[in-house]
Design a protein around this motif. Structure first.
Motif, mmCIF file in Angstrom:
data_model
loop_
_atom_site.group_PDB
_atom_site.id
_atom_site.type_symbol
_atom_site.label_atom_id
_atom_site.label_comp_id
_atom_site.label_asym_id
_atom_site.label_seq_id
_atom_site.Cartn_x
_atom_site.Cartn_y
_atom_site.Cartn_z
ATOM 1 N N GLN A 135 0.840 -1.202 0.000
ATOM 2 C CA GLN A 135 0.000 0.000 0.000
ATOM 3 C C GLN A 135 0.877 1.255 0.000
ATOM 4 O OE1 GLN A 135 -2.660 0.398 3.359
ATOM 5 N NE2 GLN A 135 -4.042 1.734 2.227
ATOM 6 N N ALA A 136 1.944 1.256 0.768
ATOM 7 C CA ALA A 136 2.866 2.397 0.800
ATOM 8 C C ALA A 136 3.475 2.617 -0.580
ATOM 9 C CB ALA A 136 3.962 2.169 1.838
ATOM 10 N N GLN A 137 3.930 1.534 -1.209
ATOM 11 C CA GLN A 137 4.505 1.640 -2.556
ATOM 12 C C GLN A 137 3.479 2.190 -3.536
ATOM 13 O OE1 GLN A 137 5.808 -2.448 -3.074
ATOM 14 N NE2 GLN A 137 7.934 -1.840 -2.791
ATOM 15 N N ALA A 138 2.263 1.686 -3.472
ATOM 16 C CA ALA A 138 1.219 2.132 -4.399
ATOM 17 C C ALA A 138 0.901 3.611 -4.207
ATOM 18 C CB ALA A 138 -0.041 1.286 -4.215
ATOM 19 N N LEU A 139 0.783 4.068 -2.972
ATOM 20 C CA LEU A 139 0.458 5.472 -2.721
ATOM 21 C C LEU A 139 1.523 6.409 -3.279
ATOM 22 C CD1 LEU A 139 -0.927 5.215 0.926
ATOM 23 C CD2 LEU A 139 -2.242 5.736 -1.155
ATOM 24 N N VAL A 140 2.776 6.071 -3.070
ATOM 25 C CA VAL A 140 3.867 6.912 -3.569
ATOM 26 C C VAL A 140 3.941 6.830 -5.094
ATOM 27 C CG1 VAL A 140 6.374 7.242 -3.583
ATOM 28 C CG2 VAL A 140 5.171 6.829 -1.422
ATOM 29 N N GLU A 141 3.838 5.639 -5.641
ATOM 30 C CA GLU A 141 3.925 5.470 -7.092
ATOM 31 C C GLU A 141 2.782 6.176 -7.806
ATOM 32 O OE1 GLU A 141 4.256 1.248 -7.742
ATOM 33 O OE2 GLU A 141 6.295 1.205 -6.933
ATOM 34 N N ILE A 142 1.567 6.098 -7.275
ATOM 35 C CA ILE A 142 0.422 6.780 -7.880
ATOM 36 C C ILE A 142 0.660 8.286 -7.900
ATOM 37 C CG2 ILE A 142 -2.009 7.395 -7.522
ATOM 38 C CD1 ILE A 142 -2.372 4.440 -6.523
ATOM 39 N N ALA A 143 1.135 8.830 -6.795
ATOM 40 C CA ALA A 143 1.378 10.273 -6.711
ATOM 41 C C ALA A 143 2.404 10.716 -7.759
ATOM 42 C CB ALA A 143 1.844 10.653 -5.308
ATOM 43 N N VAL A 144 3.499 9.995 -7.863
ATOM 44 C CA VAL A 144 4.550 10.351 -8.817
ATOM 45 C C VAL A 144 4.067 10.147 -10.254
ATOM 46 C CG1 VAL A 144 6.867 9.739 -9.636
ATOM 47 C CG2 VAL A 144 6.421 9.961 -7.178
ATOM 48 N N GLU A 145 3.361 9.053 -10.507
ATOM 49 C CA GLU A 145 2.858 8.792 -11.857
ATOM 50 C C GLU A 145 1.876 9.858 -12.311
ATOM 51 O OE1 GLU A 145 1.337 4.792 -11.699
ATOM 52 O OE2 GLU A 145 3.358 3.938 -11.569
ATOM 53 N N GLU A 146 0.993 10.304 -11.420
ATOM 54 C CA GLU A 146 0.027 11.340 -11.801
ATOM 55 C C GLU A 146 0.733 12.669 -12.060
ATOM 56 O OE1 GLU A 146 -2.559 10.447 -12.942
ATOM 57 O OE2 GLU A 146 -3.687 9.083 -11.698
ATOM 58 N N CYS A 147 1.739 12.990 -11.254
ATOM 59 C CA CYS A 147 2.509 14.217 -11.503
ATOM 60 C C CYS A 147 3.237 14.124 -12.838
ATOM 61 C CB CYS A 147 3.484 14.486 -10.356
ATOM 62 S SG CYS A 147 2.681 15.147 -8.881
ATOM 63 N N ASP A 148 3.837 12.983 -13.118
ATOM 64 C CA ASP A 148 4.517 12.798 -14.405
ATOM 65 C C ASP A 148 3.525 12.881 -15.567
ATOM 66 O OD1 ASP A 148 7.168 12.553 -13.654
ATOM 67 O OD2 ASP A 148 7.162 10.354 -13.652
ATOM 68 N N ARG A 149 2.381 12.291 -15.389
ATOM 69 C CA ARG A 149 1.376 12.238 -16.448
ATOM 70 C C ARG A 149 0.911 13.630 -16.867
ATOM 71 N NH1 ARG A 149 -4.298 9.391 -15.174
ATOM 72 N NH2 ARG A 149 -5.462 10.175 -16.933
ATOM 73 N N PHE A 150 0.745 14.537 -15.902
ATOM 74 C CA PHE A 150 0.175 15.842 -16.209
ATOM 75 C C PHE A 150 1.176 16.995 -16.148
ATOM 76 C CE2 PHE A 150 -3.497 13.276 -14.877
ATOM 77 C CZ PHE A 150 -4.253 13.400 -16.027
ATOM 78 N N TYR A 151 2.415 16.722 -15.789
ATOM 79 C CA TYR A 151 3.438 17.770 -15.732
ATOM 80 C C TYR A 151 3.543 18.553 -17.049
ATOM 81 C CZ TYR A 151 7.962 19.955 -14.710
ATOM 82 O OH TYR A 151 8.978 20.854 -14.510
ATOM 83 N N PRO A 152 3.598 17.855 -18.198
ATOM 84 C CA PRO A 152 3.696 18.607 -19.462
ATOM 85 C C PRO A 152 2.517 19.552 -19.692
ATOM 86 C CG PRO A 152 4.239 16.302 -19.822
ATOM 87 C CD PRO A 152 3.670 16.406 -18.430
ATOM 88 N N ALA A 153 1.326 19.154 -19.315
ATOM 89 C CA ALA A 153 0.159 20.025 -19.519
ATOM 90 C C ALA A 153 0.311 21.322 -18.736
ATOM 91 C CB ALA A 153 -1.126 19.298 -19.112
ATOM 92 N N PHE A 154 0.793 21.225 -17.503
ATOM 93 C CA PHE A 154 1.011 22.438 -16.713
ATOM 94 C C PHE A 154 2.091 23.312 -17.349
ATOM 95 C CE2 PHE A 154 -1.006 19.747 -13.469
ATOM 96 C CZ PHE A 154 -2.011 20.617 -13.075
ATOM 97 N N GLN A 155 3.150 22.686 -17.852
ATOM 98 C CA GLN A 155 4.206 23.458 -18.510
ATOM 99 C C GLN A 155 3.685 24.151 -19.763
ATOM 100 O OE1 GLN A 155 7.270 24.063 -17.179
ATOM 101 N NE2 GLN A 155 6.368 23.020 -15.439
ATOM 102 N N PHE A 156 2.855 23.457 -20.533
ATOM 103 C CA PHE A 156 2.292 24.056 -21.748
ATOM 104 C C PHE A 156 1.438 25.284 -21.418
ATOM 105 C CE2 PHE A 156 2.427 19.693 -24.014
ATOM 106 C CZ PHE A 156 3.693 19.968 -24.529
#
Length: 166
Positions: free
Chosen positions: A122-143
């Motif tokens: 559960q700890a791994q999943a919580l951290v991985e989800i947070a990082v994956e979502e930030c990675d997924r949408f980081y370019p949109a914020f930069q654009f």
């Protein structure tokens, strides 16, 4: 502090202990202060500050992931429009902008059981989800913030999936 391997045998531990052990096992710098563990995780686009904040009275663990993006005042409207569109797509957690300083963040809160423990998976999943979502949408914020794109165009451009192999 126990090693993450020790927790694999017990399955559960106090949430901050488990997160700190996970960070250390992955080689991510971290610190524990009071009811908070804070570490730095390298994502695909940037380094993220990941925090776990424990509210023992409610048995709630909040995970924050901060991609070191500050939203300037003149871009707040477009950034909030983008946030709304992005948050509609998320099953877990949400993006937000702190009113103090315009800091962009991903936030997810998890209610733990009566014993208030957190499992390794559960700890791994919580951290991985947070990082994956930030990675997924980081370019949109930069654009939106630096590329001058509209929120709709930024999200569309950021969500293009590459096809084939290089």
């Amino acid at each position: 502090m126990r090693a993450v391997e020790d927790y694999a045998n017990d399955d559960d531990a106090a949430p901050l202990d488990m997160l700190a052990a996970l960070f250390e096992a992955r080689g991510w710098p971290c610190s524990v202060r009071g009811h908070e563990v804070s570490g730095e995780v390298r994502g695909s686009w940037a380094k993220y500050q990941v925090k776990g904040i424990w509210r023992a009275d409610d048995r709630v663990l909040q995970i924050l992931c901060l991609p070191e993006v500050r939203v300037p005042d003149d871009k707040l409207g477009a950034a909030y429009e983008l946030l709304g569109t992005i948050n509609e797509q998320l099953w877990l957690g949400h993006f937000d902008i702190w009113s103090n300083g315009g800091v962009l963040l991903y936030r997810n809160a998890t209610m733990l059981g009566d014993d208030g423990t957190l499992g390794l998976s559960q700890a791994q999943a919580l951290v991985e989800i947070a990082v994956e979502e930030c990675d997924r949408f980081y370019p949109a914020f930069q654009f939106v913030l630096w590329g001058g794109k509209s929120p709709a165009d930024a999200l569309e451009a950021a969500m293009v999936d590459p096809a084939g192999e290089a």
